[in-house]
Design a protein around this motif. Structure first.
Motif, PDB file in Angstrom:
ATOM      1  N   LEU A  74       2.128  -0.396   2.062  1.00  0.00           N
ATOM      2  CA  LEU A  74       1.763  -1.397   1.065  1.00  0.00           C
ATOM      3  C   LEU A  74       2.940  -2.316   0.767  1.00  0.00           C
ATOM      4  O   LEU A  74       2.783  -3.548   0.717  1.00  0.00           O
ATOM      5  CB  LEU A  74       1.285  -0.712  -0.212  1.00  0.00           C
ATOM      6  CG  LEU A  74       0.616  -1.627  -1.245  1.00  0.00           C
ATOM      7  CD1 LEU A  74      -0.356  -0.844  -2.103  1.00  0.00           C
ATOM      8  CD2 LEU A  74       1.623  -2.328  -2.138  1.00  0.00           C
ATOM      9  N   TYR A  75       4.118  -1.739   0.576  1.00  0.00           N
ATOM     10  CA  TYR A  75       5.265  -2.582   0.243  1.00  0.00           C
ATOM     11  C   TYR A  75       5.740  -3.414   1.436  1.00  0.00           C
ATOM     12  O   TYR A  75       6.330  -4.484   1.252  1.00  0.00           O
ATOM     13  CB  TYR A  75       6.395  -1.746  -0.342  1.00  0.00           C
ATOM     14  CG  TYR A  75       6.116  -1.395  -1.788  1.00  0.00           C
ATOM     15  CD1 TYR A  75       6.071  -2.392  -2.760  1.00  0.00           C
ATOM     16  CD2 TYR A  75       5.853  -0.091  -2.171  1.00  0.00           C
ATOM     17  CE1 TYR A  75       5.784  -2.085  -4.080  1.00  0.00           C
ATOM     18  CE2 TYR A  75       5.559   0.232  -3.485  1.00  0.00           C
ATOM     19  CZ  TYR A  75       5.528  -0.782  -4.434  1.00  0.00           C
ATOM     20  OH  TYR A  75       5.228  -0.485  -5.738  1.00  0.00           O
ATOM     21  N   GLU A  76       5.486  -2.933   2.642  1.00  0.00           N
ATOM     22  CA  GLU A  76       5.771  -3.755   3.817  1.00  0.00           C
ATOM     23  C   GLU A  76       4.877  -4.995   3.815  1.00  0.00           C
ATOM     24  O   GLU A  76       5.331  -6.118   4.064  1.00  0.00           O
ATOM     25  CB  GLU A  76       5.556  -2.946   5.091  1.00  0.00           C
ATOM     26  CG  GLU A  76       5.902  -3.709   6.365  1.00  0.00           C
ATOM     27  CD  GLU A  76       5.755  -2.864   7.618  1.00  0.00           C
ATOM     28  OE1 GLU A  76       5.719  -3.448   8.720  1.00  0.00           O
ATOM     29  OE2 GLU A  76       5.663  -1.623   7.499  1.00  0.00           O
ATOM     30  N   ALA A  77       3.589  -4.781   3.507  1.00  0.00           N
ATOM     31  CA  ALA A  77       2.657  -5.904   3.425  1.00  0.00           C
ATOM     32  C   ALA A  77       3.014  -6.820   2.261  1.00  0.00           C
ATOM     33  O   ALA A  77       2.924  -8.051   2.358  1.00  0.00           O
ATOM     34  CB  ALA A  77       1.232  -5.389   3.268  1.00  0.00           C
ATOM     35  N   PHE A  78       3.435  -6.229   1.143  1.00  0.00           N
ATOM     36  CA  PHE A  78       3.859  -7.018  -0.013  1.00  0.00           C
ATOM     37  C   PHE A  78       5.061  -7.887   0.337  1.00  0.00           C
ATOM     38  O   PHE A  78       5.103  -9.086   0.025  1.00  0.00           O
ATOM     39  CB  PHE A  78       4.200  -6.077  -1.171  1.00  0.00           C
ATOM     40  CG  PHE A  78       4.839  -6.741  -2.354  1.00  0.00           C
ATOM     41  CD1 PHE A  78       4.069  -7.446  -3.266  1.00  0.00           C
ATOM     42  CD2 PHE A  78       6.210  -6.644  -2.568  1.00  0.00           C
ATOM     43  CE1 PHE A  78       4.651  -8.057  -4.362  1.00  0.00           C
ATOM     44  CE2 PHE A  78       6.799  -7.244  -3.668  1.00  0.00           C
ATOM     45  CZ  PHE A  78       6.023  -7.949  -4.576  1.00  0.00           C
ATOM     46  N   GLY A  79       6.047  -7.286   1.015  1.00  0.00           N
ATOM     47  CA  GLY A  79       7.229  -8.045   1.418  1.00  0.00           C
ATOM     48  C   GLY A  79       6.891  -9.182   2.355  1.00  0.00           C
ATOM     49  O   GLY A  79       7.445 -10.276   2.247  1.00  0.00           O
ATOM     50  N   ALA A  80       5.951  -8.926   3.282  1.00  0.00           N
ATOM     51  CA  ALA A  80       5.536  -9.973   4.216  1.00  0.00           C
ATOM     52  C   ALA A  80       4.854 -11.110   3.475  1.00  0.00           C
ATOM     53  O   ALA A  80       5.071 -12.294   3.780  1.00  0.00           O
ATOM     54  CB  ALA A  80       4.600  -9.391   5.271  1.00  0.00           C
TER      55      ALA A  80
END
Length: 254
Positions: A74-80
């Motif tokens: 989720l946080y990878e997607a948030f960062g992207a």
């Protein structure tokens, strides 16, 4: 300028129901909102478009909760999503709203269903908070969505009620843990709200009336009723409120 101008919020389970209302309200107050969804990408994009048309800012974040590595994904997607906007991945407001129900009575419980509910309703919020704190700026806000089922006997959905009790215990522990950074952690406790989750309980006018009768106001809650409470807890006005479970049941069982 809105009360949340310059803030970044992440709302899980924001493609419909209470989460959708929370995302819209936080955006209306000026926050840039990451609209999380599990499987309803189209619905999440509709929320983003609604927010944009109203003059707010939002982007969709897709990630399945309750599976291995869900918080990191989720946080990878948030960062992207933040990078696509030319922004650093920082966070001011985390709303753990996503959840699943459907456990039934104790005689109907199964290990598989038990594990699924605890994975989505308890494990995911815990590790979303853990990872989120590495991005969260001081004076941030954590809001967990609980349920009146954790405060009253609710044998119709015993495992679900247990998960919400765990969420409230998590909220208490986190509130003390993060206080040194000026971060608050609170839980909001809805009663019966007109959402998809309660659709099977209000299939007839009589069933809907029975649910409405639980509130002293004689109606079921609306998603906006809960979103407005979350907006308060996310604001500077709630800086002295932490470790609390805010009853937003419309006076159920008074």
């Amino acid at each position: 300028m809105g009360a949340l101008a310059g803030k970044v919020a992440l709302v899980t389970g924001a493609s419909r129901g209470i989460g959708r209302a929370i995302a819209r309200r936080l955006a209306r107050d000026g926050a840039l909102v990451a609209v999380h969804y599990g499987a309803r990408k189209g619905a999440a994009q509709e929320v983003v478009e609604e927010i944009g048309k109203a003059g707010g800012q939002a982007f969709a974040v897709g990630s399945l909760l309750g599976v291995a590595g869900d918080a990191e994904a989720l946080y990878e997607a948030f960062g992207a999503g933040m990078a696509d906007r030319g922004e650093e991945p920082v966070l001011d407001i985390l709303v753990n709203n996503a959840g699943v129900s459907g456990s039934g009575r104790i005689g109907d419980a199964s290990p598989e269903n038990f594990d699924r509910l605890f994975a989505v309703n308890v494990k995911a919020p815990m590790f979303l908070i853990q990872h989120g704190l590495t991005l969260m700026r001081d004076e941030g806000r954590i809001v967990n969505i609980s349920s009146a089922a954790a405060h009253r006997s609710f044998p119709e959905s015993v495992t679900y009620a247990m998960t919400k009790g765990a969420v409230e215990t998590l909220t208490l522990a986190v509130a003390k843990e993060v206080a040194g950074r000026g971060i608050t952690a609170n839980a909001v406790v809805p009663g019966f709200v007109e959402t998809d989750m309660n659709a099977r309980r209000r299939e007839t006018p009589e069933a809907t009336a029975a649910l409405a009768a639980h509130s002293v106001f004689g109606r079921m809650g609306q998603p906006a009723d809960i979103a407005d409470v979350v907006a308060f807890l996310a604001s500077q006005d709630a800086r002295w409120v932490t470790g609390q479970c805010i009853d937003a049941t419309g006076g159920t069982a008074l």
